[in-house]
Design a protein around this motif. Structure first.
Motif, PDB file in Angstrom:
ATOM      1  N   GLY A  13       0.839  -1.210   0.000  1.00  0.00           N
ATOM      2  CA  GLY A  13       0.000   0.000   0.000  1.00  0.00           C
ATOM      3  C   GLY A  13       0.861   1.241   0.000  1.00  0.00           C
ATOM      4  N   THR A  14       0.488   2.197  -0.848  1.00  0.00           N
ATOM      5  CA  THR A  14       1.357   3.376  -0.992  1.00  0.00           C
ATOM      6  C   THR A  14       0.554   4.675  -0.936  1.00  0.00           C
ATOM      7  OG1 THR A  14       1.157   3.387  -3.398  1.00  0.00           O
ATOM      8  CG2 THR A  14       2.914   2.042  -2.466  1.00  0.00           C
ATOM      9  N   GLY A  15      -0.561   4.626  -0.188  1.00  0.00           N
ATOM     10  CA  GLY A  15      -1.381   5.827  -0.052  1.00  0.00           C
ATOM     11  C   GLY A  15      -0.885   6.689   1.104  1.00  0.00           C
ATOM     12  N   GLY A  18       1.048   4.525   3.635  1.00  0.00           N
ATOM     13  CA  GLY A  18       2.258   3.936   3.061  1.00  0.00           C
ATOM     14  C   GLY A  18       3.392   4.946   3.065  1.00  0.00           C
ATOM     15  N   ALA A  44       4.539  -2.957  -2.742  1.00  0.00           N
ATOM     16  CA  ALA A  44       3.457  -3.505  -3.571  1.00  0.00           C
ATOM     17  C   ALA A  44       2.262  -2.566  -3.574  1.00  0.00           C
ATOM     18  CB  ALA A  44       3.015  -4.868  -3.018  1.00  0.00           C
ATOM     19  N   THR A  82      -0.270  -1.362   4.860  1.00  0.00           N
ATOM     20  CA  THR A  82      -0.992  -0.081   4.889  1.00  0.00           C
ATOM     21  C   THR A  82      -2.108  -0.093   3.838  1.00  0.00           C
ATOM     22  OG1 THR A  82       0.455   1.064   3.302  1.00  0.00           O
ATOM     23  CG2 THR A  82       1.121   1.109   5.616  1.00  0.00           C
ATOM     24  N   GLU A 105      -1.374  -1.335   9.904  1.00  0.00           N
ATOM     25  CA  GLU A 105      -2.130  -0.141  10.273  1.00  0.00           C
ATOM     26  C   GLU A 105      -3.383  -0.530  11.065  1.00  0.00           C
ATOM     27  OE1 GLU A 105      -2.271   2.877  10.850  1.00  0.00           O
ATOM     28  OE2 GLU A 105      -0.236   3.237  10.213  1.00  0.00           O
ATOM     29  N   LYS A 106      -3.867   0.430  11.822  1.00  0.00           N
ATOM     30  CA  LYS A 106      -5.125   0.222  12.542  1.00  0.00           C
ATOM     31  C   LYS A 106      -6.281   0.402  11.559  1.00  0.00           C
ATOM     32  CE  LYS A 106      -7.246   3.464  12.713  1.00  0.00           C
ATOM     33  NZ  LYS A 106      -7.878   4.336  11.631  1.00  0.00           N
ATOM     34  N   ASN A 134      -0.282   5.628  16.246  1.00  0.00           N
ATOM     35  CA  ASN A 134       0.835   6.556  16.335  1.00  0.00           C
ATOM     36  C   ASN A 134       0.648   7.714  17.318  1.00  0.00           C
ATOM     37  OD1 ASN A 134      -0.316   6.289  13.306  1.00  0.00           O
ATOM     38  ND2 ASN A 134      -0.783   8.317  14.143  1.00  0.00           N
ATOM     39  N   TYR A 135      -0.623   8.084  17.626  1.00  0.00           N
ATOM     40  CA  TYR A 135      -0.803   9.240  18.518  1.00  0.00           C
ATOM     41  C   TYR A 135      -0.228   8.963  19.906  1.00  0.00           C
ATOM     42  CZ  TYR A 135      -3.568  10.643  14.634  1.00  0.00           C
ATOM     43  OH  TYR A 135      -3.942  10.955  13.349  1.00  0.00           O
ATOM     44  N   ASP A 189     -12.905   3.671  12.986  1.00  0.00           N
ATOM     45  CA  ASP A 189     -11.838   4.314  12.223  1.00  0.00           C
ATOM     46  C   ASP A 189     -11.030   5.283  13.085  1.00  0.00           C
ATOM     47  OD1 ASP A 189     -10.446   4.635   9.815  1.00  0.00           O
ATOM     48  OD2 ASP A 189     -11.537   6.465   9.324  1.00  0.00           O
TER      49      ASP A 189
HETATM   50  P1  NAD Z   1      -5.191   4.968   1.063  1.00  0.00           P
HETATM   51  O1  NAD Z   1      -6.401   4.679   0.247  1.00  0.00           O
HETATM   52  O2  NAD Z   1      -4.545   6.311   0.979  1.00  0.00           O
HETATM   53  O3  NAD Z   1      -4.058   3.881   0.729  1.00  0.00           O
HETATM   54  C1  NAD Z   1      -4.333   2.507   0.642  1.00  0.00           C
HETATM   55  C2  NAD Z   1      -3.319   1.912  -0.327  1.00  0.00           C
HETATM   56  O4  NAD Z   1      -3.476   0.490  -0.368  1.00  0.00           O
HETATM   57  C3  NAD Z   1      -3.477   2.427  -1.769  1.00  0.00           C
HETATM   58  O5  NAD Z   1      -2.179   2.713  -2.266  1.00  0.00           O
HETATM   59  C4  NAD Z   1      -4.129   1.240  -2.472  1.00  0.00           C
HETATM   60  O6  NAD Z   1      -3.914   1.226  -3.863  1.00  0.00           O
HETATM   61  C5  NAD Z   1      -3.422   0.090  -1.749  1.00  0.00           C
HETATM   62  N1  NAD Z   1      -4.063  -1.197  -1.928  1.00  0.00           N
HETATM   63  C6  NAD Z   1      -5.377  -1.511  -1.961  1.00  0.00           C
HETATM   64  N2  NAD Z   1      -5.532  -2.825  -2.193  1.00  0.00           N
HETATM   65  C7  NAD Z   1      -4.289  -3.366  -2.308  1.00  0.00           C
HETATM   66  C8  NAD Z   1      -3.797  -4.663  -2.575  1.00  0.00           C
HETATM   67  N3  NAD Z   1      -4.608  -5.698  -2.765  1.00  0.00           N
HETATM   68  N4  NAD Z   1      -2.447  -4.836  -2.658  1.00  0.00           N
HETATM   69  C9  NAD Z   1      -1.606  -3.791  -2.466  1.00  0.00           C
HETATM   70  N5  NAD Z   1      -2.015  -2.538  -2.201  1.00  0.00           N
HETATM   71  C10 NAD Z   1      -3.337  -2.325  -2.138  1.00  0.00           C
HETATM   72  O7  NAD Z   1      -5.603   4.620   2.549  1.00  0.00           O
HETATM   73  P2  NAD Z   1      -4.879   5.090   3.877  1.00  0.00           P
HETATM   74  O8  NAD Z   1      -5.539   6.348   4.383  1.00  0.00           O
HETATM   75  O9  NAD Z   1      -3.395   5.068   3.708  1.00  0.00           O
HETATM   76  O10 NAD Z   1      -5.352   3.926   4.871  1.00  0.00           O
HETATM   77  C11 NAD Z   1      -4.709   2.678   4.866  1.00  0.00           C
HETATM   78  C12 NAD Z   1      -4.783   2.069   6.258  1.00  0.00           C
HETATM   79  O11 NAD Z   1      -4.177   2.971   7.170  1.00  0.00           O
HETATM   80  C13 NAD Z   1      -6.209   1.823   6.759  1.00  0.00           C
HETATM   81  O12 NAD Z   1      -6.222   0.630   7.475  1.00  0.00           O
HETATM   82  C14 NAD Z   1      -6.464   3.009   7.675  1.00  0.00           C
HETATM   83  O13 NAD Z   1      -7.392   2.722   8.713  1.00  0.00           O
HETATM   84  C15 NAD Z   1      -5.087   3.290   8.222  1.00  0.00           C
HETATM   85  N6  NAD Z   1      -4.854   4.703   8.611  1.00  0.00           N
HETATM   86  C16 NAD Z   1      -4.184   4.969   9.764  1.00  0.00           C
HETATM   87  C17 NAD Z   1      -3.927   6.275  10.146  1.00  0.00           C
HETATM   88  C18 NAD Z   1      -3.154   6.544  11.414  1.00  0.00           C
HETATM   89  O14 NAD Z   1      -3.081   7.670  11.869  1.00  0.00           O
HETATM   90  N7  NAD Z   1      -2.545   5.532  11.998  1.00  0.00           N
HETATM   91  C19 NAD Z   1      -4.357   7.336   9.336  1.00  0.00           C
HETATM   92  C20 NAD Z   1      -5.015   7.034   8.140  1.00  0.00           C
HETATM   93  C21 NAD Z   1      -5.255   5.719   7.777  1.00  0.00           C
END
Ligand code: NAD
Length: 374
Positions: A13-15, A18, A44, A82, A105-106, A134-135, A189
């Motif tokens: 995951g690279t959002g 990531g 990936a 992620t 990730e949570k 992380n908080y 969430d």
């Molecule tokens: P996002 O949509 O920005 O990123 C998700 C990434 O996962 C995308 O790059 C997507 O293409 C990829 N992905 C989806 N399916 C996939 C697969 N089968 N294989 C590989 N990659 C795949 O989402 P986000 O905001 O980064 O959230 C991701 C996780 O992080 C969630 O579980 C969310 O609850 C958590 N999160 C945590 C915090 C925090 O403060 N700890 C903040 C935001 C999100």
């Protein structure tokens, strides 16, 4: 080149997260004397374009469109998940079966039963795990916990915590994985962060009375139609803590105007604390020992006196940032992998938060107080 052993990371995951994890790895390596040299091995994502771009921009040697390739790569030591919530379990279980450490990730998984499977699997394989709360890594939260534990606030009577944002406030915003009936909703969430902070500061919650509300009943499905939303937009609970304190917590993703209100107040017989993540380099302390007429909340600014702030900045009041919290999270996790410390927030801790979330949801549905089972 350092002569430290190498810990090779495979990121899925690279959002938003990531990228934050990569910042965490990079910064942790620079500011802490870690027991390992961290190597960004493979990344990936679902499309070739996203995976290749992430490898190039974030500094991974390789990329893949199949996360299973990372799990099957013997050199990779840590699988870092992620991806969206619904995928955490499958990915983590595969990684654990392959003997990898897992950073996830949570929320750990959409349902507590699934989180339990993951925690049990990790324990059985004795791999080291970390969930992204992380908080809790903020030096000012650590200070707050120390002050409470040291009795500086006296006996704790009350707690108010919330995590409020407005990223779902627009009813025209599309249905996302965060609306999935399996594990979605504001309480799971972001209320989960508020619950983690409440227990981090005051210890175990013993009983809850929940009220979970859906305010926006349908959202565009991205294909010209709409999709029903059944998860909560606001999840609230009254809390009773094992230490006798009482309070409340709220997760709210339609809090118009709020961007990162991960806040708390703690009230004791000798003093109080107030904190807002929107100004997270500050902790406000009120002491009843101050003379009448001179009382008020004083602002304590983050400084090298509040470890590990000084690792990032030698000057008080200059502030650390969100991605630095990830670096602190990475430091703890890497030390746990090296066996130097217990896991700071492993899968068992992630399971505990899922159980709290589900108990609050059940309490809301049944309209009664429910004890948190052991
Ligand atoms: P996002 O949509 O920005 O990123 C998700 C990434 O996962 C995308 O790059 C997507 O293409 C990829 N992905 C989806 N399916 C996939 C697969 N089968 N294989 C590989 N990659 C795949 O989402 P986000 O905001 O980064 O959230 C991701 C996780 O992080 C969630 O579980 C969310 O609850 C958590 N999160 C945590 C915090 C925090 O403060 N700890 C903040 C935001 C999100």
């Amino acid at each position: 080149m350092s002569d430290k052993p190498v810990l090779r990371i495979g990121l899925i995951g690279t959002g938003f997260m990531g990228k934050a994890h990569v910042f965490g790895f990079a910064t942790a390596q620079k500011v802490f004397d870690l027991p390992y040299r961290l190597e960004l091995h493979t990344v990936a994502d679902v499309t070739e374009k996203a995976a290749a771009r992430a490898a190039r921009d974030l500094g991974f040697a390789r990329h893949s469109t199949d996360w299973r390739e990372l799990v099957a790569t013997p050199e990779i030591d840590v699988i870092d998940i992620t991806a969206p919530n619904a995928l955490h379990k499958e990915m983590a279980l595969a990684a654990i079966a392959a003997g990898k450490h897992v950073y996830c990730e949570k929320p750990l998984a959409p349902r507590a039963a699934e989180a339990r499977e993951m925690a049990d699997a990790a324990a059985a394989k004795a791999v080291k795990t970390q969930v992204g709360f992380n908080y809790l890594c903020n030096p000012m939260l650590r200070l707050a916990r120390e002050m409470i534990a040291a009795g500086e606030l006296g006996e704790i009577r009350g707690y108010r915590g919330l995590h409020a944002e407005d990223y779902m406030a627009d009813a025209a915003g599309p249905w996302t994985f965060r609306h999935d009936p399996a594990g979605g909703g504001a309480l799971a969430d972001i209320g989960s962060h508020a619950l983690a902070t409440a227990e981090f500061l005051l210890g175990p919650i013993s009983e809850v009375m929940g009220d979970c509300i859906t305010m926006i009943g349908e959202r565009p499905d991205g294909k010209g139609g709409s999709r029903a939303v059944t998860v909560d937009d606001v999840g609230r609970a009254f809390l009773r803590f094992e230490n006798g304190a009482q309070g409340s917590v709220e997760g709210n993703w339609i809090a118009t105007g709020r961007k990162m209100q991960h806040d708390f107040e703690v009230y004791g017989t000798k003093g109080a604390l107030a904190f807002s993540q929107e100004r997270f380099n500050e902790l406000h302390f009120y002491s009843t020992a101050d003379a009448p007429g001179r009382r008020g909340f004083r602002r304590i600014e983050a400084a090298p006196d509040h470890p590990p702030y000084g690792r990032f900045c030698v000057a008080p009041g200059h502030q650390i940032g969100f991605n630095d919290l990830k670096a602190i999270e990475v430091e703890g996790y890497v030390r746990a992998i090296a066996g130097e410390i217990p896991e700071p927030f492993g899968f068992a801790a992630g399971l505990r938060i899922q159980r709290l979330v589900e108990t609050i949801q059940r309490s809301s549905a049944e309209g009664r107080w429910i004890r948190i089972s052991a």
